[in-house]
Design an enzyme around this catalytic site. Structure first.
Site, PDB file in Angstrom:
ATOM      1  N   GLY A 186      33.268  45.950  41.817  1.00  0.00           N
ATOM      2  CA  GLY A 186      34.346  45.410  42.610  1.00  0.00           C
ATOM      3  C   GLY A 186      35.643  46.200  42.024  1.00  0.00           C
ATOM      4  O   GLY A 186      35.338  47.075  41.304  1.00  0.00           O
ATOM      5  N   ASN A 187      36.845  45.864  42.379  1.00  0.00           N
ATOM      6  CA  ASN A 187      38.032  46.382  41.999  1.00  0.00           C
ATOM      7  C   ASN A 187      38.922  45.242  41.965  1.00  0.00           C
ATOM      8  O   ASN A 187      38.609  44.121  42.389  1.00  0.00           O
ATOM      9  CB  ASN A 187      38.518  47.470  42.866  1.00  0.00           C
ATOM     10  CG  ASN A 187      38.647  47.180  44.364  1.00  0.00           C
ATOM     11  OD1 ASN A 187      39.342  46.318  44.470  1.00  0.00           O
ATOM     12  ND2 ASN A 187      37.657  47.839  45.183  1.00  0.00           N
ATOM     13  N   ARG A 188      40.021  45.364  41.465  1.00  0.00           N
ATOM     14  CA  ARG A 188      41.134  44.295  40.984  1.00  0.00           C
ATOM     15  C   ARG A 188      42.174  44.109  42.400  1.00  0.00           C
ATOM     16  O   ARG A 188      43.007  43.453  42.205  1.00  0.00           O
ATOM     17  CB  ARG A 188      41.972  44.674  40.121  1.00  0.00           C
ATOM     18  CG  ARG A 188      41.230  44.907  38.682  1.00  0.00           C
ATOM     19  CD  ARG A 188      42.280  45.197  37.546  1.00  0.00           C
ATOM     20  NE  ARG A 188      41.500  45.422  36.330  1.00  0.00           N
ATOM     21  CZ  ARG A 188      40.668  44.464  35.550  1.00  0.00           C
ATOM     22  NH1 ARG A 188      40.998  43.112  35.790  1.00  0.00           N
ATOM     23  NH2 ARG A 188      40.180  44.914  34.414  1.00  0.00           N
ATOM     24  N   SER A 189      41.925  44.583  43.493  1.00  0.00           N
ATOM     25  CA  SER A 189      42.774  44.695  44.637  1.00  0.00           C
ATOM     26  C   SER A 189      42.698  43.004  45.058  1.00  0.00           C
ATOM     27  O   SER A 189      41.760  42.394  45.239  1.00  0.00           O
ATOM     28  CB  SER A 189      42.395  45.425  45.914  1.00  0.00           C
ATOM     29  OG  SER A 189      43.370  44.988  46.921  1.00  0.00           O
ATOM     30  N   ALA A 201      40.926  48.471  49.017  1.00  0.00           N
ATOM     31  CA  ALA A 201      40.406  49.354  48.276  1.00  0.00           C
ATOM     32  C   ALA A 201      38.956  49.094  48.305  1.00  0.00           C
ATOM     33  O   ALA A 201      38.414  48.139  48.017  1.00  0.00           O
ATOM     34  CB  ALA A 201      40.715  48.957  46.582  1.00  0.00           C
TER      35      ALA A 201
END
Ligand code: C5P
Length: 399
Positions: free
Chosen positions: A207-210, A274
Site C-alpha cells: 500500500g501507500n500513505r495516501s 495514489a
C-alpha cells in the site's frame, strides 16, 4: 437547489432582528451550505455566541484578537464562497461604504473577493436617511447585493419600511447569486482519492500513505461549485460527503474497472489517488510464513490514468497527480512535464512528498503544469485551497 458543501459566512450586526437570522441559518444549512457565523460584538446583546455555536455546529469567533496565529480574518475571507450580512445595521453599512475594518466581520468583508449580500433592517427613518441611502448606493456600485427591506411593523408601534425580510425572499436572492458563481454546474467530474492496496495474503498488503484528503477536498470543492461529482475512494478513513456519489474499492484493478465504466460519461477525471504500481501475482489464501515471503511475485499494475487519457474524447479533461521525492524544484518540474506528456494529460500537479510531507497532512506544496507548459508554483497552502486553484484551471480547460 444549491450545490451541497458551499461555504457561506453569515455576518450578524447589532439589530434586534438578529434573532431572525437563527432561522435563516437553519434554512441555509437545509440548503446544503456550511455556515460560519461572525456576530459583531453589539449583536451579542441580542443573540449570544453560544446560540450561534450550537446552531451552526461550528466554533464562532467574535473579535479580531482570538486565534491570531491562524489569521482568521484572512482564512475566513478565503474559505467562504459567499458572505451574507443579516441584519445589516445603518452603522455597519456606513462602515462598509467607507471601507473601514475595525472588527472581525468588517476585516473579513474587506479581505474577501466572494459575492456579498446585505440584508438591511432598521427603523424607517434610518433607512430613508440620505446618509444610509448614499451608503447603500455606494455599496451597490461596488457589487454588493443589497436586499430591500420589507414594509410593516417596527420594533415599537410604528409602521414603515425597514423590516427584516421574510427568510424565503432572502433565500431566493442567495440562490440567484450562488448559481451565478457556481461555475461547474452541469459538469460531471470523476475524482479518485486515497491509495490502492494490493493483497499479499489475508493479512498483508502492498500500500501507500495516501490519506485521501486531497481527493476529498477536490470532491467537496467541485460539488460546491455545482458539479455532479462521483468520488472513487480507495482505502480512506474519511467520512462520506453528503450529496456526493461515492464508490469504494481496494485494489488498482477494482479502481480501473469502476473508472472504465464511468470515464465515458464524465467531463473531467481528476486522478488524485495514489495507485500501487505493482500487484501480487501469487496471492495466498493462507498467511505466508516469514521464510516464504521472498517467493512473493509482483507484476505491474495497469496505468489507469494513462490508458483512460489515451481514449479521452475531445473536450474531456484529464488531470493527474504525481508524488515524487526530488529535492530540487527543477527536477520536480521536469518530471511533471514528462509525466504530463507521456500520459497525455491536460494538467498535472506534482509534489515532493519526501520526509513525510503532504501525505496525510492538511497542507500541500507543489507545481501545476498544463499541456501548454504553463507552470504555477504553489507555495504551502491548505489542500482545500489547492482544490480551488486546480478547479479554476479545470474550468478554464473545460471552456
Ligand atoms: O507515474 P505515477 O505513478 O507517478 O503517476 C501518478 C498518476 O498516475 C496519479 O494521478 C495516479 O493516480 C495515476 N496512476 C494510475 N495508475 C497507476 C499508477 C498511477 O492511474 N498504476
Amino acid at each position: 437547489m444549491f450545490p451541497r458543501g458551499r461555504k457561506l459566512l453569515l455576518g450578524v450586526a447589532g439589530g434586534i432582528s438578529a434573532y431572525k437570522s437563527c432561522d435563516l441559518l437553519r434554512r441555509l444549512q437545509e440548503q446544503g451550505f456550511v455556515v460560519d457565523v461572525v456576530p459583531t460584538s453589539a449583536s451579542l446583546n441580542f443573540v449570544g455566541k453560544a446560540t450561534w455555536e450550537a446552531l451552526s455546529g461550528r466554533k464562532v469567533l467574535t473579535d479580531l484578537w482570538s486565534e491570531v496565529e491562524s489569521v482568521p480574518h484572512i482564512s475566513m475571507a478565503k474559505a467562504n464562497d459567499l458572505i451574507i450580512i443579516a441584519p445589516a445595521t445603518a452603522d455597519l453599512i456606513a462602515k462598509l461604504a467607507s471601507g473601514r475594518a475595525d472588527d472581525l466581520l468588517t476585516n473579513i468583508v474587506l479581505a474577501s473577493t466572494a459575492p456579498k449580500i446585505l440584508v438591511p433592517a432598521m427603523h424607517t427613518e434610518m433607512w430613508l436617511n440620505s446618509a444610509t441611502v448614499e451608503n447603500v448606493e455606494i455599496l451597490r456600485k461596488r457589487g454588493f447585493v443589497v436586499i430591500d427591506p420589507d414594509e410593516g411593523r417596527m420594533t415599537g408601534s410604528d409602521v414603515g419600511v425597514g423590516r427584516y425580510p421574510e427568510t424565503g425572499r432572502i433565500i431566493t436572492e442567495i440562490d440567484k447569486v450562488s448559481v451565478q458563481t457556481a461555475d461547474l454546474i452541469g459538469k460531471k467530474i470523476l475524482i479518485t482519492a486515497g491509495g490502492t492496496r494490493e493483497p499479499i495474503d489475508p493479512i498483508r498488503f502492498i500500500g501507500n500513505r495516501s490519506s485521501g484528503k486531497q481527493g476529498f477536498a477536490l470532491a467537496m470543492a467541485a460539488a460546491s461549485r455545482g458539479a455532479q461529482v462521483h468520488l472513487v475512494i480507495a482505502n480512506s478513513d474519511l467520512p462520506n460527503i453528503d450529496g456526493i456519489t461515492t464508490t469504494v474499492c481496494e485494489t488498482a484493478e477494482e479502481m480501473a474497472a469502476i473508472l472504465n465504466l464511468e470515464f465515458p460519461h464524465c467531463d473531467a477525471l481528476i486522478m488524485s489517488a495514489a495507485v500501487a504500481d505493482a500487484k501480487v501475482l501469487n496471492y495466498s489464501e493462507g498467511k505466508i510464513r516469514k521464510e516464504a515471503l521472498d517467493k512473493v511475485e509482483l507484476a505491474k499494475n495497469p496505468d489507469i490514468l494513462k490508458s483512460l487519457a489515451q481514449i479521452k474524447r475531445s473536450g474531456q479533461v484529464v488531470v493527474g497527480f504525481a508524488a515524487e521525492t526530488f529535492t530540487s524544484l527543477d527536477a520536480l518540474q521536469k518530471s511533471g512535464h514528462e509525466k504530463l506528456s507521456s500520459k497525455n494529460l491536460d494538467l498535472i500537479y506534482v509534489n515532493d512528498v519526501s520526509d513525510g510531507a503532504i501525505f496525510g497532512q492538511e497542507k500541500t506544496k507543489g507545481i501545476i503544469i498544463d499541456k501548454f507548459s504553463n507552470v504555477i508554483k504553489v507555495p504551502e497552502i491548505s489542500k482545500d485551497t489547492l482544490a480551488d486553484i486546480l478547479l479554476d484551471q479545470l474550468v478554464h480547460k473545460l471552456g
